[in-house]
Design a protein around this motif. Sequence first.
Motif, PDB file in Angstrom:
ATOM      1  N   ARG A  99      -5.857  37.408 -19.785  1.00 28.52           N
ATOM      2  CA  ARG A  99      -6.934  36.426 -19.804  1.00 28.52           C
ATOM      3  C   ARG A  99      -6.570  35.168 -20.592  1.00 28.52           C
ATOM      4  O   ARG A  99      -7.086  34.106 -20.299  1.00 28.52           O
TER       5      ARG A  99
ATOM      6  N   ASN B  48      -3.273  34.578  -9.334  1.00 28.29           N
ATOM      7  CA  ASN B  48      -3.863  35.291 -10.454  1.00 28.29           C
ATOM      8  C   ASN B  48      -5.380  35.135 -10.444  1.00 28.29           C
ATOM      9  O   ASN B  48      -5.897  34.034 -10.295  1.00 28.29           O
ATOM     10  N   ARG B  49      -6.091  36.250 -10.654  1.00 32.20           N
ATOM     11  CA  ARG B  49      -7.547  36.244 -10.595  1.00 32.20           C
ATOM     12  C   ARG B  49      -8.195  36.687 -11.903  1.00 32.20           C
ATOM     13  O   ARG B  49      -9.401  36.937 -11.939  1.00 32.20           O
ATOM     14  N   THR B  50      -7.420  36.772 -12.980  1.00 31.94           N
ATOM     15  CA  THR B  50      -7.979  37.182 -14.267  1.00 31.94           C
ATOM     16  C   THR B  50      -7.760  36.134 -15.358  1.00 31.94           C
ATOM     17  O   THR B  50      -8.468  36.172 -16.373  1.00 31.94           O
TER      18      THR B  50
ATOM     19  N   GLN C 297      -8.002  33.156 -17.753  1.00 31.84           N
ATOM     20  CA  GLN C 297      -9.101  32.270 -18.125  1.00 31.84           C
ATOM     21  C   GLN C 297      -8.660  31.118 -19.031  1.00 31.84           C
ATOM     22  O   GLN C 297      -9.351  30.100 -19.086  1.00 31.84           O
TER      23      GLN C 297
ATOM     24  N   ASN D   8      -8.212  27.513  -7.472  1.00 30.60           N
ATOM     25  CA  ASN D   8      -8.445  28.461  -8.568  1.00 30.60           C
ATOM     26  C   ASN D   8      -9.907  28.417  -8.997  1.00 30.60           C
ATOM     27  O   ASN D   8     -10.483  27.342  -9.187  1.00 30.60           O
ATOM     28  N   ASP D   9     -10.508  29.589  -9.188  1.00 30.50           N
ATOM     29  CA  ASP D   9     -11.926  29.662  -9.576  1.00 30.50           C
ATOM     30  C   ASP D   9     -12.150  30.545 -10.807  1.00 30.50           C
ATOM     31  O   ASP D   9     -13.290  30.938 -11.084  1.00 30.50           O
ATOM     32  N   THR D  10     -11.085  30.869 -11.544  1.00 32.25           N
ATOM     33  CA  THR D  10     -11.227  31.715 -12.739  1.00 32.25           C
ATOM     34  C   THR D  10     -10.817  31.010 -14.027  1.00 32.25           C
ATOM     35  O   THR D  10     -11.330  31.354 -15.093  1.00 32.25           O
TER      36      THR D  10
ATOM     37  N   LYS E 139     -10.731  28.717 -17.118  1.00 31.14           N
ATOM     38  CA  LYS E 139     -11.768  27.988 -17.836  1.00 31.14           C
ATOM     39  C   LYS E 139     -11.226  26.947 -18.805  1.00 31.14           C
ATOM     40  O   LYS E 139     -11.881  25.932 -19.041  1.00 31.14           O
TER      41      LYS E 139
ATOM     42  N   THR F 142     -15.595  25.169  -6.672  1.00 30.44           N
ATOM     43  CA  THR F 142     -15.720  26.467  -7.347  1.00 30.44           C
ATOM     44  C   THR F 142     -14.919  26.520  -8.644  1.00 30.44           C
ATOM     45  O   THR F 142     -14.789  27.598  -9.244  1.00 30.44           O
TER      46      THR F 142
ATOM     47  N   ALA G  65     -13.898  26.613 -12.368  1.00 26.63           N
ATOM     48  CA  ALA G  65     -14.628  27.089 -13.547  1.00 26.63           C
ATOM     49  C   ALA G  65     -14.181  26.427 -14.841  1.00 26.63           C
ATOM     50  O   ALA G  65     -14.630  26.817 -15.917  1.00 26.63           O
TER      51      ALA G  65
END
Length: 600
Positions: free
Chosen positions: A336, A360-362, A364, A388-390, A392, A418, A420
């Motif tokens: 993360r 990668n989808r985790t 942040q 990418n939508d994860t 932050k 989307t 984040a």
Amino acid sequence: MTSFVQVTSSAPSNNNNNKINPRQKRSSILSPLPEDSDEEEPQAPKPPTLDDFIPTGQKIFLTEEDDCFGDDNGNGQEVCSEEITLNGLNGDCFIEDEFLEGEFVSDDSSVQSTDDDYDTDLEVNEEEWLHPSKNDYHDTTGKKKYMKVCSDMGIHPVSYIVNNLEQKELKLRFHGLDQLSIKAISIPLETNTNVEILNLQGNGIDPLGARCLCRVLRENLFLTEVVLSENKIGTEGAIALCQFLKGNRNLIKVDLTDNEIGDSAGQSFYEVLKGNKSLKELLLCNNHFEENAATWFRDGLSENDTLEVIDLGWNPWKTRGAVCLAEGLAENVGLRRVRFVMAGLGKLGAQALMDALLHNRTLQELDISYNRIPVEGANCIASGLKTNDTLKILKIGNNPFDADGAMVILEAVESNETCAINLLDFSNIMVKIEFKKIQDRLMTERNMKITNEGVLPDTQTDPETFAKLTAFRKDPIEAFKRHVYNCGVNLCDVFNVDNDLKLSVVDFKDLIKGAGIDIQGPYFSFLMRVLEENGNVNYWRLFDKNANDEVMETGKPGKPSVTIKIVEEPRPKGKKSAKDRSDSAKSTKKKKSKDKTKKK
């Protein structure tokens, strides 16, 4: 106190009147008869008779003065105490060992009984029960053990350690602990159940000290966080620690920042990433990992799915190693927060990061500052951010892509509905006016925070201004000195170089303006970033030729030991110094006053 004569045989008579009632079963031959019970008990097997041991007609009974031992009707056989011996009746009968077990037998017929004869292991010491910390076997803090170890080693115990072994966090930062001190603190920590966070930052722990701590990691099941940053554990000590970390099940965070860990320890950390399923945070910043270790970390990150935070920044990975790390991040499914600061990504590393951002989808939070990412690399990062939508938080400052690369990345973030991201960090990067417009819109619509070095005015219509600002930003002090010289002003005439006076930003600005030094807003802002410290302007840095080098090395300017005065070079024709202008102004005032007196 009731006294009994000890009987060495338990065999009753064969006579029916002399049978022992099963309800009169006793736990010991010295125990008194139990009370009668109305309940019927199951019939016990018929016991052996005395006919097998003594002649018929011999009367046996147990006497307590005139009492007798027999059935409920009082029938029994008399036995004289003189005829009873330890080994039987007149030496002909033997007692089973189970009847004598735990009993005291005396040859004296008058047996005295005391309260001590009836102690059982059910009785406990109330003081030990109510205050377990006062006893060694209940000392969950290890204080007594630590004091004893220090006494055996001949070293003085640290009072801070003794007073904090009961706390949740044992913070021993920069205590100067040597090898014996580390060994002494390791022994009580093996059984300590209170300390959960152990902080040993900056104690010069060498490989031998690391081996002592291995016992703590193996035995202690209550530690959740270990901080060993800024020590000298080295490659050997790190390998020893990894042997226990790969099987540890209670540690959540391990900090090995700045420990001189070499490239050959990469395989050991691969085994930790592969085998440890409880570790959540691993910090390995500022060590000596290179390309070989990068391949092991790539494989470890690909197989690990439980680690959440990793810091691999400030290691000499080089471009090839940085690419391996980016490839491992693309296959990871658990991280993360990732810090790749000063990892040498470059253009190829940015291309590998594009794949990580796409798959990668985790992840942040990503910090890739100081990575020599050019404009082409910024385009790759922007391509990964479009879908990418994860993610932050993205920190990508201090890279050489300047305003164009920052503009491409911000446009990609804006086009992704989307997205984040709530924090974009472009530290030390100048941006365009168009960037500022998009920034204001994103801050309003998405509540996004965007940081940068500043906005370049009219960069599209005035490329010369852009070039001047870029040159001034690289070395504000030298650029300011050249500007002062072109204005015909000597800094020694403006500032008092002999005394260290504190000037506010407003006073400094008024002083240089009064001396005829005209500097515009953006240039003045760059200069203040270098000279300002704690709200005051360190103007004496203008006279130190090594000021910029000192700031780059230490981060804080130091006062020069020798004041270097600027020698005034020949000025162009038609330009006067500040002293000449002031002298001419005084002479003109005197002439005007003389003319007024003459007129009067």
